[in-house]
Design an enzyme around this catalytic site. Structure first.
Site, PDB file in Angstrom:
ATOM      1  N   HIS A   1       0.844  -1.198   0.000  1.00 16.61           N
ATOM      2  CA  HIS A   1       0.000   0.000   0.000  1.00 16.61           C
ATOM      3  C   HIS A   1       0.879   1.248   0.000  1.00 16.61           C
ATOM      4  O   HIS A   1       0.704   2.162  -0.825  1.00 16.61           O
ATOM      5  CB  HIS A   1      -0.900  -0.015   1.229  1.00 16.61           C
ATOM      6  N   GLU A   2       1.843   1.297   0.915  1.00 14.50           N
ATOM      7  CA  GLU A   2       2.707   2.466   1.013  1.00 14.50           C
ATOM      8  C   GLU A   2       3.644   2.574  -0.190  1.00 14.50           C
ATOM      9  O   GLU A   2       3.915   3.675  -0.684  1.00 14.50           O
ATOM     10  CB  GLU A   2       3.528   2.396   2.305  1.00 14.50           C
TER      11      GLU A   2
ATOM     12  N   HIS B   1       1.909   4.286  -3.056  1.00 18.77           N
ATOM     13  CA  HIS B   1       1.900   5.746  -2.930  1.00 18.77           C
ATOM     14  C   HIS B   1       3.206   6.336  -3.448  1.00 18.77           C
ATOM     15  O   HIS B   1       3.218   7.281  -4.241  1.00 18.77           O
ATOM     16  CB  HIS B   1       1.730   6.151  -1.460  1.00 18.77           C
TER      17      HIS B   1
END
Length: 226
Positions: free
Chosen positions: A29-30, A33
């Protein structure tokens, strides 16, 4: 700060499986980004060491432990610099949506494996191999559900959740800056609303819709292939 809510956990098997799921889901998820921000010309995530699959670079110790044991927690936010984007609001929206999209893609992969192993479990009967496959199938289903929970929760439009970055693209500048001004108070707000169970029905409904949608897509694709 990136918040996540996954629901309460009660048994040891689920707790251990969820610890692994958390490491995978939060890391990717990170990373998503940071990857999108990098593609938009921002060198900050790479410079800060966030373009890595090493979970230690992305996880907040307290937030991760709380998430595993209580169902609610947070990860380290990926530092980005929107000054590198050609369109700042659009860039932030793309960076924001990247995390939830990654979790939905992970859920899709998990569901494919889950459905495949579920069939294998039925064929294995009560053998030892069948018991292992049953646990693995359970883990893949939980993997899909947790990732969908992460995605839905982070799409709630409250700063600093990813959803606030997405809707900001459609807001006039005055409304955008007003929304972002609440970010300093949102940590307490999100915790209070989570404890009160305000998000439960939102997350439950969103996860159910996405889960059923993914199953239908996989079933339709299987029909086309077979």
């Amino acid at each position: 700060m990136e918040f996540f809510m996954i629901g309460r956990l009660f048994d040891l098997r689920t707790l251990l499986i969820n610890a692994v799921i958390t490491l995978i889901a939060l890391t990717l998820h990170e990373l998503a980004h940071g990857w999108v921000s990098g593609k938009l010309g921002d060198p900050t995530p790479k410079r800060e060491g966030r373009m890595t699959l090493n979970p230690l670079a992305h996880l907040d110790l307290v937030g991760t432990l709380l998430m595993i044991f209580t169902g609610f927690g947070w990860a380290k936010p990926v530092m980005v610099n929107p000054m590198y984007y050609k369109d700042k609001k659009k860039g932030m929206a793309l960076v924001g949506i990247a995390g939830p999209v990654m979790n939905i893609l992970l859920a899709f992969v998990g569901m494919i494996i889950y459905l495949g192993t579920a069939i294998a479990v039925l064929n294995a009967g009560g053998s030892m191999n069948g018991a292992f496959m049953s646990t693995f199938s359970y883990a893949m289903n939980l993997f899909a559900i947790r990732n969908l929970s992460f995605a839905v929760f982070n799409l709630i439009p409250i700063p600093p959740l990813d959803g606030s970055r997405v809707i900001s693209m459609f807001l006039p500048d005055s409304a955008y800056y007003k929304l972002m001004s609440f970010e300093r108070y949102s940590f307490i707000l999100i915790i209070v609303l989570s404890v009160l169970g305000v998000f439960d029905s939102i997350i439950g409904t969103g996860v159910t819709m996405l889960y059923n949608g993914i199953v239908q897509v996989i079933a339709h694709a299987a029909d086309l292939i077979l």
